[in-house]
Structures are given as structure tokens and as C-alpha cells.
Design a protein around this motif. Structure first.
Motif, PDB file in Angstrom:
ATOM      1  N   LEU A 119       0.832  -1.210   0.000  1.00 44.63           N
ATOM      2  CA  LEU A 119       0.000   0.000   0.000  1.00 44.63           C
ATOM      3  C   LEU A 119       0.863   1.256   0.000  1.00 44.63           C
ATOM      4  N   LEU A 120       1.943   1.240   0.801  1.00 44.96           N
ATOM      5  CA  LEU A 120       2.821   2.414   0.857  1.00 44.96           C
ATOM      6  C   LEU A 120       3.483   2.678  -0.492  1.00 44.96           C
ATOM      7  N   LYS A 121       3.786   1.606  -1.241  1.00 43.34           N
ATOM      8  CA  LYS A 121       4.439   1.788  -2.538  1.00 43.34           C
ATOM      9  C   LYS A 121       3.494   2.421  -3.561  1.00 43.34           C
ATOM     10  N   THR A 122       2.167   2.259  -3.378  1.00 43.98           N
ATOM     11  CA  THR A 122       1.217   2.856  -4.342  1.00 43.98           C
ATOM     12  C   THR A 122       1.217   4.370  -4.267  1.00 43.98           C
ATOM     13  N   LEU A 123       1.684   4.935  -3.172  1.00 47.62           N
ATOM     14  CA  LEU A 123       1.682   6.399  -3.038  1.00 47.62           C
ATOM     15  C   LEU A 123       2.540   7.063  -4.102  1.00 47.62           C
ATOM     16  N   GLY A 124       3.570   6.374  -4.567  1.00 45.15           N
ATOM     17  CA  GLY A 124       4.451   6.960  -5.565  1.00 45.15           C
ATOM     18  C   GLY A 124       3.791   7.183  -6.908  1.00 45.15           C
ATOM     19  N   GLY A 125       2.731   6.396  -7.250  1.00 44.89           N
ATOM     20  CA  GLY A 125       2.059   6.553  -8.544  1.00 44.89           C
ATOM     21  C   GLY A 125       0.803   7.404  -8.503  1.00 44.89           C
ATOM     22  N   MET A 126       0.489   7.965  -7.362  1.00 42.20           N
ATOM     23  CA  MET A 126      -0.716   8.784  -7.226  1.00 42.20           C
ATOM     24  C   MET A 126      -0.437  10.231  -7.577  1.00 42.20           C
ATOM     25  N   THR A 127      -1.503  10.932  -7.931  1.00 38.75           N
ATOM     26  CA  THR A 127      -1.413  12.378  -8.143  1.00 38.75           C
ATOM     27  C   THR A 127      -1.326  13.055  -6.790  1.00 38.75           C
ATOM     28  N   PRO A 128      -0.877  14.290  -6.762  1.00 38.84           N
ATOM     29  CA  PRO A 128      -0.789  14.992  -5.472  1.00 38.84           C
ATOM     30  C   PRO A 128      -2.106  15.010  -4.714  1.00 38.84           C
ATOM     31  N   ASP A 129      -3.215  15.170  -5.419  1.00 40.54           N
ATOM     32  CA  ASP A 129      -4.500  15.209  -4.721  1.00 40.54           C
ATOM     33  C   ASP A 129      -4.838  13.846  -4.145  1.00 40.54           C
ATOM     34  N   GLU A 130      -4.578  12.784  -4.932  1.00 41.93           N
ATOM     35  CA  GLU A 130      -4.861  11.431  -4.440  1.00 41.93           C
ATOM     36  C   GLU A 130      -3.948  11.096  -3.247  1.00 41.93           C
ATOM     37  N   ARG A 131      -2.702  11.533  -3.378  1.00 41.70           N
ATOM     38  CA  ARG A 131      -1.757  11.238  -2.296  1.00 41.70           C
ATOM     39  C   ARG A 131      -2.171  11.967  -1.017  1.00 41.70           C
TER      40      ARG A 131
END
Length: 354
Positions: free
Chosen positions: A37-49
Motif C-alpha cells: 500500500l505504501l508503494k502505491t503512493l508513488g504513482g498517485m497524483t498529489p491530490d490522491e496522495r
């Protein structure tokens, strides 16, 4: 049921630390689901993150806190179990621990200091790197004396503007320094390390020596003989120690004498005591007038005697070693065999008899 809740339930029900660590690896390890789950943060947009980041971090914190709390519980339970079941038998002897020993040279130095303290001697010390004057010239050794030769003496590399330096070849320079510092009357011994270019079963490049010096008025050879007899009897702890003095030559004493001690065979071993044979143990003599003058004393007013012997040789004779080189090999087996307990009385207890 969510992955988080399942993990928290497994953590709460972990029966031991091994099971708890398995849950930690499944959740927080390299391939754990929380790590994924933590690794998915790298592919998110700033708003999603910004929206999902706190939620994922909260999951990670919840799992970490639950593991820490359960680990503390399990460790406390294990401690309680051990306290309730384990017993210590206080009647059993304590386990042995490795213990060091006192080196024979240190032992003999202590014995010498005690014996001569009973005779009124103080202990004097001096530098092991000496200048030419203290080591040779002040001791009545002319420039051509064999003791100055390179095969006997270790010479240090000279520094600009400084006198020649050597590793002291005897502790006699300490006698010079003691006379210059304290004057007369004087009664000192000078134990310490000395250096000569020699190596075999009875010689090493470094060894230990003790010298004695008495300066007073009306001192004669009889005083020297009595001192040596008293010392040797006390050191070897035998009343049948006999000595003989043979004329010899040393540049710093006149007259000079080699001192032999009587020996006998006991249980197949040569020991000091008796008169079956003789062995040399000491050099001695009356302090040369030139040495007194070099140390700032008036030879017409003061006179005295000096003597010297090898501490390592005394240890070999008393405690039965036969190779001087073993003193410096650092072999733990030799040290355990010949060493002395630090808890035992390290020096002679009887003292010097009158």
C-alpha cells in the motif's frame, strides 16, 4: 473482514514471539500488504496522495503499535513463566571465570622490593632511553670500552643538536641519577628493563635487572657480603644458602667481585642451597671513586658498594624455568603454569631475619 482487522486479530491472538514475527513479516515485510500500500503512493497524483496518504499511514501505525503492544505482553508472560518455574540453587559453586595471573617477573620484583625494604632500601627508577653520559661515561667507561660496541648496545637515531641516546644496557644509570638527586647517605635498589643485543636460551634482547647501591661513611666489603647473604637467604627462603666472592673486574667498582651461590640436587632438580656446586648469580664491588665524583660526591668523604643481578635469572632459579625466551613469548599455557594468583600473597611473608 478487512485486511487490517484480520491482521490485528492475528496479532492479538499470536501465542508466542515467533508467531508474532510471522505476522509482522506478512504485513510490514518487503512483500507485506501494508508495504505494498505504501508503494502505491508513488504513482498517485498529489491530490490522491493527499487524500489516501494519511489513511495508509494510519494503517501502518495501527499494525506497528499492535505488534509492539503484543510483543511487550508476550515478553512479560515469558518472564512470569520463568520466575514461576526456574530455581537457582545457591548452594552450588559459582561458575569459574577466566582469571589472569601475575607474571613471574612481577612476582620476583615484588619479593625483591619487600626484602630490601626490610633492609632499609628505597626503590629508585630512571628512563629506559638514556644518554651516553649516564649510561657509560659517568660509570667510568672510556670511549673504547667494549660495552659501547654496536653488538652489545642498541643505539637510537641521533636528533639534531642532542646527545647520543641508547637503550640502557643496565640499571646503573639510575644509581648515578639517585646520587645526583639525593646525595649521601643513600640506600636504593633500581629494578627495571634493560636492553642488549643478544638472544639465546639464557639471553634475550630485553630482560630485567635489579641493582643495589649503598653510599655512606666507613662502608666496606664486609657490609656488602652480609647484605648479599641476607638477601639471598630471604629470597630463596633457605638458611643453608652459601656464597663465595671471586675477584673480578667492572669499570664502575673497585675492588669488584663475582658472587657465586651454592647449589644441591633435590628430587632430580638443581636448587639453590647447600654446597654440591657453585653457580654465578651476582656482580658486585665497592663503588669506584670516579663514579662517586661523577655523581657529585666527594670520594674522600663517602664510599659505598653496589651489586646487580638479573631478575629473570632469579625467577628461573627459584621457580624452575629453563628457557629465558619463554618469559616473553606470551604463551597463555606457560603463563597459567608459572603465573601467580592475584589473590594470593604476592610477596614473602616471613621478612628478613636479623
Amino acid at each position: 473482514m478487512s485486511d487490517l482487522q484480520q491482521t490485528l486479530d492475528r496479532i492479538a491472538g499470536a501465542p508466542d514471539l515467533h508467531s508474532l514475527d510471522a505476522v509482522r513479516v506478512e504485513a510490514l515485510g518487503k512483500s507485506g500488504w501494508v508495504t505494498a500500500l505504501l508503494k502505491t503512493l508513488g504513482g498517485m497524483t498529489p491530490d490522491e496522495r493527499q487524500q489516501r496518504g494519511p489513511e495508509i499511514q494510519g494503517i501502518r501505525n495501527a499494525v506497528s503499535d499492535a505488534i509492539a503492544a503484543r510483543k511487550e505482553q508476550l515478553e512479560a508472560q515469558e518472564l512470569d513463566r520463568r520466575l514461576a518455574t526456574e530455581r537457582l540453587d545457591l548452594s552450588l559453586p559459582a561458575p569459574t571465570r577466566p582469571a589472569g595471573t601475575i607474571h613471574p617477573v612481577s612476582q620476583v620484583m615484588d619479593e625483591l622490593a619487600e626484602i630490601f625494604a626490610d633492609l632499609g632500601f628505597a626503590v629508585a627508577e630512571g628512563p629506559e632511553i638514556e644518554d651516553d653520559w649516564h649510561n657509560f661515561t659517568a660509570l667510568n667507561m672510556p670511549e673504547s670500552h667494549p660495552a659501547r660496541a654496536m653488538h652489545d648496545t642498541f643505539y637510537c637515531e641521533p636528533l639534531d643538536g642532542e646527545p647520543a641516546r641508547v637503550l640502557r644496557t643496565h640499571t646503573s644509570p639510575v644509581q648515578i641519577r639517585a646520587m645526583m638527586k639525593h646525595g649521601a647517605p643513600l640506600r636504593v635498589i633500581a629494578p627495571g628493563r634493560v636492553y642488549r643485543s643478544d638472544s639465546d636460551a639464557t639471553h634475550t634482547p630485553m630482560f630485567h635487572q635489579v641493582e643495589g647501591l649503598v653510599i655512606d661513611k666507613a662502608i666496606h666489603m664486609g657490609h656488602l657480603k652480609w647484605t648479599l647473604e641476607t638477601f639471598l637467604k630471604a629470597f630463596f627462603e633457605r638458611d643453608d644458602v652459601a656464597i663465595r666472592m671471586r675477584p673480578s673486574y667492572f669499570p664502575f667498582t673497585e675492588p669488584s667481585a663475582e658472587v657465586d651461590v651454592g647449589w644441591s640436587m633435590e628430587k632430580g632438580r638443581r636448587v639453590v642451597g647447600g654446597q654440591e656446586g657453585w653457580m654465578e648469580v651476582l656482580g658486585s664491588g665497592m663503588v669506584h671513586p670516579s663514579v662517586l665524583a661523577a655523581a657529585g660526591l666527594d670520594p674522600d668523604e663517602w664510599q659505598g658498594f653496589a651489586f646487580g643481578t638479573g631478575i629473570d635469572r632469579l625467577a628461573m632459579l627459584k621457580y624452575g624455568m629453563n628457557d629465558l625466551r619463554q618469559f616473553f613469548d606470551g604463551d597463555i599455557r606457560w603463563l597459567k603454569h608459572y603465573g601467580f594468583s592475584a589473590l594470593a600473597v604476592p610477596t614473602l611473608s616471613a621478612g628478613v631475619g636479623a
